[in-house]
Design an enzyme around this catalytic site. Structure first.
Site, PDB file in Angstrom:
ATOM      1  N   CYS A 230       0.841  -1.199   0.000  1.00  0.00           N
ATOM      2  CA  CYS A 230       0.000   0.000   0.000  1.00  0.00           C
ATOM      3  C   CYS A 230       0.876   1.249   0.000  1.00  0.00           C
ATOM      4  CB  CYS A 230      -0.939   0.079   1.183  1.00  0.00           C
ATOM      5  SG  CYS A 230      -2.104  -1.259   1.260  1.00  0.00           S
TER       6      CYS A 230
ATOM      7  N   ARG B 219       3.975  -0.292  -4.832  1.00  0.00           N
ATOM      8  CA  ARG B 219       3.697  -0.788  -3.483  1.00  0.00           C
ATOM      9  C   ARG B 219       2.401  -1.609  -3.420  1.00  0.00           C
ATOM     10  NH1 ARG B 219       6.797   1.662   0.378  1.00  0.00           N
ATOM     11  NH2 ARG B 219       5.345   0.945   1.948  1.00  0.00           N
TER      12      ARG B 219
ATOM     13  N   TRP C  43      -2.525  -2.805  -1.662  1.00  0.00           N
ATOM     14  CA  TRP C  43      -2.180  -4.226  -1.782  1.00  0.00           C
ATOM     15  C   TRP C  43      -3.082  -4.932  -0.777  1.00  0.00           C
ATOM     16  CZ3 TRP C  43      -0.116  -8.241   1.205  1.00  0.00           C
ATOM     17  CH2 TRP C  43       0.346  -9.354   0.486  1.00  0.00           C
TER      18      TRP C  43
ATOM     19  N   ASN D 168      -1.896   2.181   5.423  1.00  0.00           N
ATOM     20  CA  ASN D 168      -0.996   1.103   5.026  1.00  0.00           C
ATOM     21  C   ASN D 168      -0.666   0.339   6.284  1.00  0.00           C
ATOM     22  OD1 ASN D 168       1.051  -0.530   4.024  1.00  0.00           O
ATOM     23  ND2 ASN D 168       2.609   1.073   4.213  1.00  0.00           N
ATOM     24  N   GLY D 169      -0.888  -0.969   6.276  1.00  0.00           N
ATOM     25  CA  GLY D 169      -0.575  -1.778   7.459  1.00  0.00           C
ATOM     26  C   GLY D 169      -1.716  -2.728   7.752  1.00  0.00           C
TER      27      GLY D 169
ATOM     28  N   GLU E  11      18.249 -17.289  -7.270  1.00  0.00           N
ATOM     29  CA  GLU E  11      17.796 -15.921  -7.511  1.00  0.00           C
ATOM     30  C   GLU E  11      17.241 -15.791  -8.940  1.00  0.00           C
ATOM     31  OE1 GLU E  11      16.952 -13.478  -5.971  1.00  0.00           O
ATOM     32  OE2 GLU E  11      17.102 -11.789  -7.315  1.00  0.00           O
TER      33      GLU E  11
ATOM     34  N   LYS F 185      13.433 -14.664  -9.952  1.00  0.00           N
ATOM     35  CA  LYS F 185      13.117 -13.571 -10.900  1.00  0.00           C
ATOM     36  C   LYS F 185      12.157 -14.082 -11.962  1.00  0.00           C
ATOM     37  CE  LYS F 185      14.111 -10.872  -9.141  1.00  0.00           C
ATOM     38  NZ  LYS F 185      14.829 -10.735  -7.938  1.00  0.00           N
TER      39      LYS F 185
ATOM     40  N   GLU G 287       8.557 -14.735 -10.536  1.00  0.00           N
ATOM     41  CA  GLU G 287       7.723 -13.615 -10.111  1.00  0.00           C
ATOM     42  C   GLU G 287       7.251 -12.742 -11.260  1.00  0.00           C
ATOM     43  OE1 GLU G 287      11.503 -11.245  -8.134  1.00  0.00           O
ATOM     44  OE2 GLU G 287       9.543 -10.893  -7.314  1.00  0.00           O
TER      45      GLU G 287
ATOM     46  N   HIS H 295      18.402 -37.001  -6.717  1.00  0.00           N
ATOM     47  CA  HIS H 295      17.837 -37.518  -5.461  1.00  0.00           C
ATOM     48  C   HIS H 295      16.322 -37.349  -5.437  1.00  0.00           C
ATOM     49  CE1 HIS H 295      21.778 -38.351  -3.905  1.00  0.00           C
ATOM     50  NE2 HIS H 295      22.161 -37.160  -4.338  1.00  0.00           N
TER      51      HIS H 295
ATOM     52  N   LYS I 186       6.038  -4.229  -3.592  1.00  0.00           N
ATOM     53  CA  LYS I 186       7.470  -4.022  -3.423  1.00  0.00           C
ATOM     54  C   LYS I 186       7.923  -4.188  -1.975  1.00  0.00           C
ATOM     55  CE  LYS I 186      11.511  -2.777  -4.884  1.00  0.00           C
ATOM     56  NZ  LYS I 186      12.209  -3.868  -5.586  1.00  0.00           N
TER      57      LYS I 186
END
Ligand code: F6R
Length: 610
Positions: A2, A27, A75, A99-100, A483, A487, A490, A506, A605
């Site tokens: 947010c 965000r 968000w 936001n929160g 990594e 990438k 996402e 395995h 983000k």
């Protein structure tokens, strides 16, 4: 998660709030909304989805004449993305964005319902709006103060009141919020989740201390402490530029940020290399014993920051012979980690606001251990809470998928490793100088990799339709493929699995069949033959392998379907360069698949909720 903005001044608040929201869209982009005061009423616009939807609604309306308002990009946490759940949430007397997460929203809601309050959304935020309304007797400061004494959880609120036509109020706890001041005494002030939202207008800002309340008028900002006494707040100046926060001709922020990496890394490490050796005095680590007192290290972070931590673990253990535990913050915070007064805990975070990383840091502090944060955002919560902070100077990272922040974190891991080696006399100055020179050469070669963008792009057509990709690598390459796979997942929504080359047989090798896509890194010379054998194990089961190797390596033609040779850099420094190739692979694949590269679905983000 947010984004929150607020404005009071002499210009059109709608334009300024919308500008801010576009900058904060990274965000969260489930919905967006603004509330502005025109004449003596509060007018609210909101819409599900991206900010363009809100802009379309505003464009269809008559032009609003307003110089004050608040805005939000969401968000979703409580309640699905929808117009109704979109912020701002309003009562007859006020409008609020948040936001929160309000953890005790249910208790508060039940009490408010008994008092006759009606709720139309599923959000925890509407509870805050009604709570403040219920406590309001004409003094916003008192109502906000009383409300935050009741609210448990995290919040950054911006609030306007119908009977306070010239003021915006803000308060935060556990979520970021700054107050930005009009440039050159201009009659305007701002609220924002981060400075990038208002860089177009000013670079002067105040980092709000938790639970302090800000009251903004166009010509004055007052900050009140918990006793509602006005205090003098420190004004900071952002050294981020507007250009850094804009696409500057690139199609996406992600590709711009990939290209910014050589500069970001040099900006981060050069000030910390003095006479050819690492020096952290500018970070206020003045006592050389800092580097020798500990006998155990924890490195904690989430997602991409965690992958940088893994490289750090490997470098410190290999070179300094100190045990290093790498922990995902959300796990670490609920464990009973072995922490002694000889433990150094390092926290890695781009935003400096990640809730789990912050909680892990607080746990370490409670146990009396020394903490060191590696953080990109100046004055962020993690930076402020830790004993020491090494800032990375990547500039604003807008793309949700992290690229340059990772590279600068990794670069700091090298410097820390060299510093510990030197302080513990495991290497002498001459040896460290050579290592640093080699590292600078590796950074230099990033430009060669960036030039390979078109070559890598051509390969991505192969991934236009695929459903999954296996990534494999060994040694330092293993962390890189983790990594690289993250990438790819996402932003391109391809299911990817990253495996250590020797581990596939395995179990996971059962998933390799004719045509399965595999991306392999075979860059570490000391393990090259083993890695090639692992690759052949999947090739012989039908896998189509895209292999990244190193110039000068002699690779059997039957070990790959396609091959890309990366510049020849010493193994130890290869991660600095090789990750660029994997970032480019993910980026171009996402573009080919028509994905929204900078704003991948479901993500935000800065993860300020648990
Ligand atoms: C992935 C990504 C995330 C972040 C993670 C931690 O591209 O960006 O995995 O790395 O959410 O965020 P920070 O570094 O802000 O703590």
């Amino acid at each position: 998660m947010c984004g929150v903005v607020g404005y009071v001044g002499e210009n059109n608040s709608v334009d300024i709030l919308m500008d801010g929201l576009y900058s904060l869209e990274y965000r969260g982009y489930d919905s967006a909304g603004i509330s502005v005061i025109e004449n003596d009423s509060i007018i609210t616009f909101k819409s599900e989805g991206k900010i363009d939807n809100l802009q379309n609604i505003i464009n269809k309306n008559k032009k609003i004449e307003s110089n004050i308002g608040i805005g939000h990009t969401r968000w979703a946490t409580h309640g699905a993305p929808s117009d109704i759940n979109a912020h701002p949430h309003s009562t007859a007397r006020l409008s609020l964005v948040h936001n929160g997460i309000i953890e005790n929203y249910k208790d508060i809601k039940d009490k408010l319902v008994k008092k006759g309050y009606k709720f139309i959304s599923e959000t925890d935020t509407e509870v805050a709006a009604n709570l403040i309304d219920s406590l309001y007797d004409g003094n916003p400061l008192i109502a906000i103060r009383k409300a935050i004494e009741i609210i448990e959880g995290s919040y950054a609120f911006a609030i306007i009141f119908k009977d306070k036509l010239d003021k915006v109020y803000a308060v935060r706890k556990g979520a970021p919020l700054i107050v930005a001041l009009g440039k050159d005494g201009k009659n305007e002030n701002f609220i924002a989740s981060d400075i990038s939202a208002v860089l177009k207008y000013t670079n002067k800002y105040i980092i709000m201390d938790e639970e302090n309340i800000a009251e903004l008028k166009k010509n004055r900002v007052a900050i009140y402490d918990k006793d509602l006494k006005e205090i003098k707040a420190k004004v900071s100046e952002a050294n981020w530029t507007l250009e850094q926060a804009e696409k500057s001709g690139y199609e996406h922020f992600m590709i711009k940020e990939i290209h910014e990496q050589p500069k970001a890394i040099l900006d981060t490490i050069e000030p910390r290399i003095v006479h050819g050796i690492p020096d952290f005095k500018r970070d206020n680590i003045l006592d050389e014993n800092f580097w020798t007192y500990f006998d155990r290290v924890y490195i904690v972070g989430c997602g991409t920051a965690m992958h940088a931590a893994m490289i750090g673990k490997r470098l410190i253990e290999d070179n300094c012979r100190i045990p290093v535990e790498c922990e995902i913050a959300s796990e670490f915070r609920y464990k009973n980690p072995i922490l002694t007064d000889k433990t150094l805990a390092i926290f890695v975070s781009q935003s400096g606001e990640t809730a789990d990383t912050l909680a892990a840091l607080n746990l370490v502090k409670e146990r009396g251990c020394k903490s060191l944060a590696i953080v990109n955002v100046n004055g962020s919560s993690i930076a402020r809470a830790s004993d020491y902070v090494i800032y990375t100077y990547a500039g604003p990272e807008i793309s949700v998928a992290s690229t340059k922040a990772y590279s600068v974190q990794v670069a700091i891991m090298y410097l820390i490793t060299f510093k510990i080696s030197l302080a513990r006399k495991l290497k002498n100055e001459k040896e460290i100088k050579i290592l640093i020179r080699n590292m600078l050469n590796a950074i230099d070669s990033i430009n060669k990799l960036l030039d390979m963008s078109e070559e890598i792009k051509k390969l991505c057509v192969d991934y236009k339709e695929v459903g999954s990709i296996f990534f494999m690598g060994r040694d330092l390459d293993y962390y890189q493929v983790m990594e690289g796979a993250l990438k790819m997942k996402e932003i391109s929504y391809i299911h990817c699995e990253a495996y250590a080359g020797g581990e596939l047989k395995h179990g996971v090798i059962s998933l390799i069949t004719e045509g399965t896509s595999v991306v392999a890194l075979a860059i570490q010379e000391k393990i090259l033959n083993k890695m090639i054998s692992n690759i052949k194990e999947v090739v012989s089961r039908g896998a189509k392998v895209l292999l990244f190797a190193k110039e000068g390596m002699n690779i059997d033609k039957d070990a790959y379907d396609k091959i890309i040779y990366l510049p020849n850099i010493e193994d130890m420094f290869m991660p600095i360069a090789s990750i660029i190739a994997l970032q480019l692979l993910a980026y171009h694949t996402a573009v080919v698949r028509g994905c929204d590269v900078d704003k991948p679905r479901n993500l935000a983000k800065s993860v300020t909720v648990e």
